[in-house]
Motif scaffolding. Structure first.
Motif, PDB file in Angstrom:
ATOM      1  N   GLY A  39      -4.902  -3.278  -8.344  1.00 53.35           N
ATOM      2  CA  GLY A  39      -5.381  -3.555  -6.993  1.00 53.35           C
ATOM      3  C   GLY A  39      -4.511  -4.568  -6.265  1.00 53.35           C
ATOM      4  O   GLY A  39      -4.053  -5.553  -6.847  1.00 53.35           O
ATOM      5  N   ARG A  46       2.452   1.756  -3.413  1.00 51.31           N
ATOM      6  CA  ARG A  46       1.495   2.278  -4.400  1.00 51.31           C
ATOM      7  C   ARG A  46       1.248   3.769  -4.180  1.00 51.31           C
ATOM      8  O   ARG A  46       1.072   4.521  -5.141  1.00 51.31           O
ATOM      9  CB  ARG A  46       0.179   1.496  -4.342  1.00 51.31           C
ATOM     10  CG  ARG A  46      -0.733   1.853  -5.516  1.00 51.31           C
ATOM     11  CD  ARG A  46      -1.944   0.962  -5.606  1.00 51.31           C
ATOM     12  NE  ARG A  46      -2.814   1.104  -4.452  1.00 51.31           N
ATOM     13  CZ  ARG A  46      -3.848   0.298  -4.191  1.00 51.31           C
ATOM     14  NH1 ARG A  46      -4.125  -0.713  -4.994  1.00 51.31           N
ATOM     15  NH2 ARG A  46      -4.598   0.482  -3.114  1.00 51.31           N
ATOM     16  N   HIS A  63       0.843  -1.204   0.000  1.00 48.17           N
ATOM     17  CA  HIS A  63       0.000   0.000   0.000  1.00 48.17           C
ATOM     18  C   HIS A  63       0.876   1.251   0.000  1.00 48.17           C
ATOM     19  O   HIS A  63       0.600   2.218  -0.718  1.00 48.17           O
ATOM     20  CB  HIS A  63      -0.946  -0.006   1.209  1.00 48.17           C
ATOM     21  CG  HIS A  63      -2.139  -0.880   1.004  1.00 48.17           C
ATOM     22  ND1 HIS A  63      -3.259  -0.456   0.329  1.00 48.17           N
ATOM     23  CD2 HIS A  63      -2.377  -2.161   1.366  1.00 48.17           C
ATOM     24  CE1 HIS A  63      -4.139  -1.446   0.287  1.00 48.17           C
ATOM     25  NE2 HIS A  63      -3.631  -2.491   0.909  1.00 48.17           N
ATOM     26  N   ALA A  96     -13.295  -1.478  -7.184  1.00 48.90           N
ATOM     27  CA  ALA A  96     -12.923  -2.890  -7.068  1.00 48.90           C
ATOM     28  C   ALA A  96     -12.521  -3.400  -8.450  1.00 48.90           C
ATOM     29  O   ALA A  96     -12.984  -2.877  -9.461  1.00 48.90           O
ATOM     30  CB  ALA A  96     -14.088  -3.720  -6.525  1.00 48.90           C
ATOM     31  N   THR A 148     -12.777  -7.967  -6.534  1.00 50.79           N
ATOM     32  CA  THR A 148     -11.847  -7.915  -5.406  1.00 50.79           C
ATOM     33  C   THR A 148     -11.512  -6.468  -5.055  1.00 50.79           C
ATOM     34  O   THR A 148     -11.483  -5.600  -5.920  1.00 50.79           O
ATOM     35  CB  THR A 148     -10.510  -8.629  -5.722  1.00 50.79           C
ATOM     36  OG1 THR A 148      -9.865  -7.946  -6.811  1.00 50.79           O
ATOM     37  CG2 THR A 148     -10.702 -10.075  -6.063  1.00 50.79           C
ATOM     38  N   LEU A 153      -7.119   0.282 -11.643  1.00 52.13           N
ATOM     39  CA  LEU A 153      -6.177   0.369 -10.533  1.00 52.13           C
ATOM     40  C   LEU A 153      -5.521  -1.002 -10.393  1.00 52.13           C
ATOM     41  O   LEU A 153      -6.211  -2.026 -10.484  1.00 52.13           O
ATOM     42  CB  LEU A 153      -6.899   0.741  -9.229  1.00 52.13           C
ATOM     43  CG  LEU A 153      -5.950   0.897  -8.038  1.00 52.13           C
ATOM     44  CD1 LEU A 153      -5.189   2.221  -8.126  1.00 52.13           C
ATOM     45  CD2 LEU A 153      -6.698   0.829  -6.715  1.00 52.13           C
ATOM     46  N   GLU A 200     -13.164  -2.064 -14.638  1.00 53.08           N
ATOM     47  CA  GLU A 200     -13.291  -2.442 -13.227  1.00 53.08           C
ATOM     48  C   GLU A 200     -14.600  -1.885 -12.693  1.00 53.08           C
ATOM     49  O   GLU A 200     -15.401  -1.332 -13.459  1.00 53.08           O
ATOM     50  CB  GLU A 200     -12.089  -1.910 -12.431  1.00 53.08           C
ATOM     51  CG  GLU A 200     -11.908  -0.400 -12.552  1.00 53.08           C
ATOM     52  CD  GLU A 200     -10.656   0.135 -11.869  1.00 53.08           C
ATOM     53  OE1 GLU A 200     -10.154  -0.510 -10.953  1.00 53.08           O
ATOM     54  OE2 GLU A 200     -10.199   1.225 -12.265  1.00 53.08           O
ATOM     55  N   LEU A 201     -14.817  -2.012 -11.367  1.00 54.15           N
ATOM     56  CA  LEU A 201     -15.986  -1.397 -10.745  1.00 54.15           C
ATOM     57  C   LEU A 201     -15.610   0.015 -10.286  1.00 54.15           C
ATOM     58  O   LEU A 201     -14.521   0.499 -10.599  1.00 54.15           O
ATOM     59  CB  LEU A 201     -16.455  -2.234  -9.551  1.00 54.15           C
ATOM     60  CG  LEU A 201     -17.391  -3.418  -9.873  1.00 54.15           C
ATOM     61  CD1 LEU A 201     -16.704  -4.453 -10.744  1.00 54.15           C
ATOM     62  CD2 LEU A 201     -17.913  -4.053  -8.598  1.00 54.15           C
ATOM     63  N   LYS A 213      -3.850   6.476  -7.519  1.00 50.21           N
ATOM     64  CA  LYS A 213      -5.094   6.538  -6.739  1.00 50.21           C
ATOM     65  C   LYS A 213      -5.329   7.989  -6.304  1.00 50.21           C
ATOM     66  O   LYS A 213      -5.096   8.356  -5.153  1.00 50.21           O
ATOM     67  CB  LYS A 213      -4.976   5.587  -5.550  1.00 50.21           C
ATOM     68  CG  LYS A 213      -6.281   4.954  -5.173  1.00 50.21           C
ATOM     69  CD  LYS A 213      -6.064   3.739  -4.326  1.00 50.21           C
ATOM     70  CE  LYS A 213      -7.289   3.398  -3.487  1.00 50.21           C
ATOM     71  NZ  LYS A 213      -8.577   3.519  -4.137  1.00 50.21           N
TER      72      LYS A 213
END
Ligand code: PMP
Length: 303
Positions: A218, A59, A56, A196, A254, A216, A192-193, A158
């Motif tokens: 993820g 990123r 994390h 997610a 996810t 992203l 993607e969503l 992000k």
């Protein structure tokens, strides 16, 4: 709306949540010029663990690099980030699993539309780990809003301001009676969503859009790809058409806040027999175990 836990990390110290402010004149507020991540903290008795914290942090560093927020990398390293997480978690009495939202804000006052060399401030706050999508069968709607492409506001960074795109698409889905959206790119391929990543299963192969499909990258997406490969499941990262979701054997999503959760309907078409599929459910279990108890990959850090 959920409230943050009482102690918030801001700048270089803990402050009460009511006092954790960023100026109305900052670029963070004026332009949405901040980058963030959300990671889970699990509570088991007196133990506190966090999943893939270093990933994390990395990123966030990469998001800042893409956007040109150069002060974060100069002022923060992983040890400082981890220490701030430890301090934050210790200062709040946790009785449940939680999410931590960590943000790097550009706090320079009225600098105009530029970023390099601008002052930054880090904030971290804790809130209850409530999933953002149904966990036992969600309904998705393909969005009339296109995903922002990599050459506009890159999805791999992000960036807070880019989430207006997600808000538009998710609100459209909710207004239409669905749980979340499926973002498509300008050519109609699946991205993607709203917050997610998406997977489908066809003929025993696990398929997901690759990282150059305006998604992203993820951390839970990566986790599922690793676990699936270890279990001998054929995996393909490639361009995905919307209609492949309509005829998939299984679809699941996810994300930190989404979990690993099955999709049972896309655009009014039932996915297979309308029940969560076996491969997705097996990976959901593997994922849930890995989040809390992984000892193989070094993904779990004790706080
Ligand atoms: N895509 C988007 C747009 C997201 O906001 C998120 C949530 N961070 C994800 C995918 C999932 O990423 P992760 O697994 O790192 O939480």
């Amino acid at each position: 709306m959920a409230k943050p836990y009482p102690q918030v990390y801001l700048g270089d110290r803990l402050v009460p949540a009511e006092a954790a402010h960023v100026s109305v004149a900052s670029s963070a507020v004026l332009y949405g010029l901040s980058v963030y991540t959300v990671f889970p903290v699990f509570v088991a008795g007196s133990a506190r663990t966090v999943f893939r914290l270093e990933d994390h942090f990395r990123r966030m560093v990469e998001s800042c690099k893409i956007i040109g927020m150069d002060r974060f990398d100069q002022e923060w390293d992983y040890d400082r980030f981890r220490a701030a997480t430890v301090e934050l978690v210790a200062a709040n009495e946790l009785t449940e699993d939680v999410f931590v939202r960590a943000t790097v804000h550009v706090v320079e006052s009225i600098p105009g539309t530029r970023v390099r060399g601008c002052d930054i401030q880090v904030s971290m706050f804790i809130y209850p780990a409530t999933p953002i999508v149904p966990q036992h069968g969600m309904r998705l709607k393909s969005s009339p809003w296109r995903r922002i492409p990599d050459n506009a506001i890159p999805s791999r960074a992000k960036v807070n301001g880019a989430y207006v795109n997600s808000v538009l698409a998710k609100q459209d889905a909710i207004d239409s009676g669905y749980d979340d959206c499926v973002f498509l790119d300008g050519n109609g391929h699946v991205c993607e969503l709203s917050a997610a990543n998406i997977f489908l299963v066809r003929g025993g192969t696990l398929i997901t859009p690759d990282v150059s499909c305006d998604i992203l990258d993820g951390i839970n997406r990566r986790t599922i790809l690793t676990l699936a490969a270890e279990d001998g499941i054929p995996v393909r990262e490639r361009t995905v058409d919307l209609t492949e979701l309509y005829i998939a054997d299984e679809v699941f999503v996810t994300g930190t806040s989404a979990g690993c959760a099955p999709v049972t309907e896309v655009d009014g078409r039932t996915v297979a027999d309308g029940k969560p599929g076996p491969l997705g459910q097996a990976l959901r279990k593997r994922h849930a175990d890995a989040l809390r108890t992984d000892t193989v990959h070094g993904w779990v850090t004790q706080l």
